[in-house]
Design an enzyme around this catalytic site. Sequence first.
Site, PDB file in Angstrom:
ATOM      1  CB  CYS A  79      -0.973   0.067   1.152  1.00 43.04           C
ATOM      2  SG  CYS A  79      -2.268   1.162   0.947  1.00 43.04           S
ATOM      3  CG  HIS A 188      -3.930  -2.954   2.657  1.00 44.62           C
ATOM      4  ND1 HIS A 188      -3.090  -2.858   3.452  1.00 44.62           N
ATOM      5  CD2 HIS A 188      -4.572  -1.878   2.086  1.00 44.62           C
ATOM      6  CE1 HIS A 188      -2.961  -1.481   3.831  1.00 44.62           C
ATOM      7  NE2 HIS A 188      -3.923  -0.929   2.910  1.00 44.62           N
ATOM      8  CD  GLU A 190      -2.463  -5.944   4.956  1.00 42.18           C
ATOM      9  OE1 GLU A 190      -2.586  -4.805   5.586  1.00 42.18           O
ATOM     10  OE2 GLU A 190      -1.657  -6.340   4.067  1.00 42.18           O
TER      11      GLU A 190
END
EC number: 4.3.2.10
Length: 208
Positions: A79, A188, A190
């Site tokens: 990011c 992202h 995650e």
Amino acid sequence: MIAIIDYGVGNLFSLARSLEYIGEKSVVTRDLSILEEADQIILPGVGAFGDAIEKLAQLDLIEPIQKLAASGKPFLGICLGMQLLFETSEEFGSHEGLGLIPGKIVSMTDAFQQKNIDLKVPQIGWNQLEVLTDECPLVRDLQQGDYVYYVHSFYAADCEESLVAVSDYGVKVPGIVQKDNVMGTQFHPEKSGDVGLKILKAFAEVGK
């Protein structure tokens, strides 16, 4: 072991939990000796480019990060961390980045106004990836059209030689970039479910 650079920007521990979930050891640190010993480095980040690069400078991390990347160690920006890899940013002024990948960070709002595109800024939510090359290790287990999760108002431009995958959001948003051992994801991983975990797993296994 994967070292996650802690410079006070972003939710680093959600990333650490994702790595733990896929069986990869990680440490959140700004200790240079630990960063140098790590097998891979991740530079995460959320927020504004200028604030982030200033925090790296205050912690005397800019030159060490550049040296770590130059050493050939697998390096991943996520990011805002990906945006910091580039040469410059025009977010709230003009800022120099880490200069690890050629290109610049530009305003999505400005691009939409110039092209009369009626989409919300920031881009928040899921979008599909168009993989342009299979030579980047991050895309090892991806399929065309896999969805990933974005939150951003600025994006990378003038980086054609480093493009790995893009997403269509009014403009072609660089989703994954790479120059040699340095890689980045605008989205992202995650927060991107199984697809994101596959990307993190692929990164963790670079060089193994």
